[in-house]
Design an enzyme around this catalytic site. Structure first.
Site, PDB file in Angstrom:
ATOM      1  N   ASP A 126       4.837   0.603  12.114  1.00 29.25           N
ATOM      2  CA  ASP A 126       3.654  -0.091  11.589  1.00 29.25           C
ATOM      3  C   ASP A 126       3.593  -1.559  12.007  1.00 29.25           C
ATOM      4  O   ASP A 126       2.633  -2.254  11.682  1.00 29.25           O
ATOM      5  CB  ASP A 126       3.618   0.008  10.053  1.00 29.25           C
ATOM      6  CG  ASP A 126       3.184   1.395   9.587  1.00 29.25           C
ATOM      7  OD1 ASP A 126       2.774   2.213  10.431  1.00 29.25           O
ATOM      8  OD2 ASP A 126       3.266   1.661   8.372  1.00 29.25           O
ATOM      9  N   ARG A 170       0.363  14.300  13.742  1.00 30.54           N
ATOM     10  CA  ARG A 170       0.818  14.108  12.364  1.00 30.54           C
ATOM     11  C   ARG A 170       0.759  15.368  11.502  1.00 30.54           C
ATOM     12  O   ARG A 170       0.028  15.431  10.510  1.00 30.54           O
ATOM     13  CB  ARG A 170       0.038  12.978  11.696  1.00 30.54           C
ATOM     14  CG  ARG A 170       0.191  11.670  12.421  1.00 30.54           C
ATOM     15  CD  ARG A 170      -0.464  10.532  11.728  1.00 30.54           C
ATOM     16  NE  ARG A 170       0.338   9.989  10.645  1.00 30.54           N
ATOM     17  CZ  ARG A 170       0.003   8.905   9.964  1.00 30.54           C
ATOM     18  NH1 ARG A 170      -1.112   8.272  10.250  1.00 30.54           N
ATOM     19  NH2 ARG A 170       0.762   8.455   8.995  1.00 30.54           N
ATOM     20  N   ARG A 200      -8.348  -0.780   5.021  1.00 25.89           N
ATOM     21  CA  ARG A 200      -7.521   0.283   4.443  1.00 25.89           C
ATOM     22  C   ARG A 200      -6.178  -0.266   3.988  1.00 25.89           C
ATOM     23  O   ARG A 200      -5.586   0.271   3.052  1.00 25.89           O
ATOM     24  CB  ARG A 200      -7.260   1.375   5.492  1.00 25.89           C
ATOM     25  CG  ARG A 200      -8.450   2.261   5.778  1.00 25.89           C
ATOM     26  CD  ARG A 200      -8.036   3.456   6.600  1.00 25.89           C
ATOM     27  NE  ARG A 200      -6.729   3.921   6.145  1.00 25.89           N
ATOM     28  CZ  ARG A 200      -5.769   4.372   6.942  1.00 25.89           C
ATOM     29  NH1 ARG A 200      -5.946   4.455   8.229  1.00 25.89           N
ATOM     30  NH2 ARG A 200      -4.607   4.763   6.448  1.00 25.89           N
ATOM     31  N   LYS A 253       0.832  -1.207   0.000  1.00 30.11           N
ATOM     32  CA  LYS A 253       0.000   0.000   0.000  1.00 30.11           C
ATOM     33  C   LYS A 253       0.870   1.262   0.000  1.00 30.11           C
ATOM     34  O   LYS A 253       0.644   2.180  -0.797  1.00 30.11           O
ATOM     35  CB  LYS A 253      -0.898   0.002   1.252  1.00 30.11           C
ATOM     36  CG  LYS A 253      -1.543   1.335   1.555  1.00 30.11           C
ATOM     37  CD  LYS A 253      -2.414   1.293   2.781  1.00 30.11           C
ATOM     38  CE  LYS A 253      -1.730   1.568   4.090  1.00 30.11           C
ATOM     39  NZ  LYS A 253      -1.373   2.982   4.336  1.00 30.11           N
ATOM     40  N   ASN A 254       1.867   1.277   0.892  1.00 31.35           N
ATOM     41  CA  ASN A 254       2.637   2.517   1.048  1.00 31.35           C
ATOM     42  C   ASN A 254       3.594   2.783  -0.109  1.00 31.35           C
ATOM     43  O   ASN A 254       4.144   3.876  -0.214  1.00 31.35           O
ATOM     44  CB  ASN A 254       3.402   2.514   2.379  1.00 31.35           C
ATOM     45  CG  ASN A 254       2.472   2.747   3.555  1.00 31.35           C
ATOM     46  OD1 ASN A 254       1.272   2.995   3.369  1.00 31.35           O
ATOM     47  ND2 ASN A 254       2.999   2.654   4.761  1.00 31.35           N
ATOM     48  N   CYS A 281      -4.857  12.427  13.695  1.00 29.90           N
ATOM     49  CA  CYS A 281      -5.519  11.138  13.546  1.00 29.90           C
ATOM     50  C   CYS A 281      -5.330  10.363  14.837  1.00 29.90           C
ATOM     51  O   CYS A 281      -4.665  10.835  15.751  1.00 29.90           O
ATOM     52  CB  CYS A 281      -5.019  10.371  12.323  1.00 29.90           C
ATOM     53  SG  CYS A 281      -3.446   9.573  12.544  1.00 29.90           S
TER      54      CYS A 281
END
Ligand code: UD1
Length: 417
Positions: A304, A121, A396, A22-23, A116
């Protein structure tokens, strides 16, 4: 609303494939803004965040076609330069369109991402860097307004290592006049993947993967075709799943060099990790040893994966300390794990985990993407039934997680509440 229900206690066995990262995909899809014509991206994961960036690109006038894991994007006929609040509020990484849109159109209006669940952030370093490249930046009714007749190469030093900040600045600098250096740049494999994509489009970037990236500006870029690298966070999440269930699995498509820190910690915890030709063999030990973990920018241990490793440590034989140095509020999963019987105390940015207490199934609530992965892992190891609600968080960033885990023998299903 959907929830995931897990009957714990199954030992995972079999083979699982890792999806595209994803990233890596998010900045690479955003980079399509830099060149007219059809770009083709292979191995793009089907995730909520990927659908969000595709919607964002469609909103500004790009044509986007998806067939299975192949996404084609043509940004030849852009009609807007605005990333609206409704999309940005669902995904902070929408900020990634700011740099390329400014470089291509000379202006961009992007909703300022709010805080968030895991921390404030801010994006101040993205904005400061763009200003150093000559952009005029102002804030207007919650939107970042960026304008530049032409961007000019500059020497930019990041006060903090920022992943999307480095990516945004790289994408802005590729079309600038002259040379840009980014110092204290992020070194993640996703940064290298973006630089390779941009270079294939005709950019002149060197040093990606080191703390100093040099970008010699070019007049124009051309479209390209590339394959997204495997998702290292997903791969290690499966590694931990094998560890907490004392399983024996093969992870296909993982790039071991991208997960060195996590493999080291997994081995210290007693998990056997061996490279095979097409992936990694992971065998959980009979017992799990306690190891201390500190999150750091790459090549350090990724934030993560902090929540997932915490579950492993809950099942370890002794005391361990997990320190979170990247985000200030990334222990929200702790109170849910405590409801499952975990013995964890928070002290500042450290979690002290007394392992060895059995986990028991419970209804729990996902609060963010990686926290939801940790609750699923806890459910796999727990005695009894765990119900994870608010699973939209997991969608997500994890493609078909319940299907992949079921293939490995987990008793896991998704139901509508
Ligand atoms: C990216 C990843 C995310 C990962 C994080 C850290 C993507 C799409 N997301 O997020 O999964 O958890 O890296 O590895 O790639 N900061 C500032 N000012 C800025 C920018 C960042 O103070 O302008 C701070 C942040 O609040 C945070 C730290 O720097 O404390 C690192 O954040 P950053 O690397 O920017 O995270 P993201 O790029 O948002």
């Amino acid at each position: 609303m959907e929830k995931i229900i897990i009957e714990g206690g199954s030992r995972l066995e079999g083979t699982v494939s890792v999806s595209g990262a994803k990233n890596a995909a998010l900045p690479i899809l955003a980079s399509a803004l830099l060149a007219e014509g059809w770009n083709t991206y292979h191995n793009v994961p089907d995730l909520r965040d990927i659908r969000t960036i595709k919607r964002l690109l469609t909103e500004v006038g790009a044509e986007v076609e998806t067939e299975e894991d192949v996404v084609k994007i043509d940004t030849g006929a852009l009609k807007s330069h605005e990333a609206p609040y409704d999309l940005v509020k669902t995904m902070r990484a929408s900020i990634l369109v700011l740099g390329p849109m400014l470089a291509r159109l000379g202006r961009a209006r992007v909703s300022l991402p709010g805080g968030c669940a895991i921390g404030a952030r801010p994006v101040n370093l993205h904005l400061k860097g763009l200003q150093q490249l000559g952009a005029d930046i102002s804030l207007d009714h919650g939107y970042i307004e960026a304008q530049a007749r032409s961007l000019k190469g500059a020497d930019i030093y990041f006060d903090l290592v920022t992943v999307t900040g480095t990516e945004n600045l790289m994408m802005a600098a590729v079309l600038a006049d002259g040379v840009t250096t980014l110092s204290n740049a992020a070194r993640e494999p996703e940064i290298v993947a973006l630089a390779e994509t941009l270079n294939q489009m005709g950019a002149r970037i060197t040093g990606a993967g080191t703390p100093v990236i040099t970008i010699a500006g070019v007049d124009a870029l051309k479209p390209t075709s590339i394959t997204i690298i495997p998702d290292r966070i997903e791969a290690v999440t499966f590694m931990v799943a094998a560890g907490v269930t004392h399983g024996n699995i093969k992870i296909l498509g993982c790039e071991p060099d991208h997960v060195t820190a996590a493999i080291n910690k997994a081995r210290q915890a007693g998990i056997t990790v061996a490279a095979e030709t097409d992936g990694l063999r992971v065998v959980g030990g009979e017992t799990i040893s306690s190891v201390d973990v500190k999150t750091l920018p790459y090549p350090g241990f990724p934030t993560d994966l902090q929540a997932q490793f915490m579950v492993l440590m809950c099942l370890a034989t002794g005391l361990s300390v997990i320190s979170e140095t990247i985000f200030e509020n990334r222990f929200i999963h702790v109170s849910e794990l405590q409801r499952m019987g975990a013995d964890i105390k928070i002290s500042g940015n450290a979690a002290v985990i007394q392992g060895g207490k059995p986990l028991t199934g419970a209804p729990v609530m996902a609060t963010d993407l990686r926290a939801s992965a940790s609750l699923i892992l806890a459910g796999l190891a727990a005695e009894g039934t765990t119900e994870v609600s608010r699973v939209y968080h997991i969608d997500r960033g994890y493609e078909a997680i319940e299907r992949k885990l079921s293939q490995l023998g987990a008793h896991i299903r998704r139901v509508r509440e």
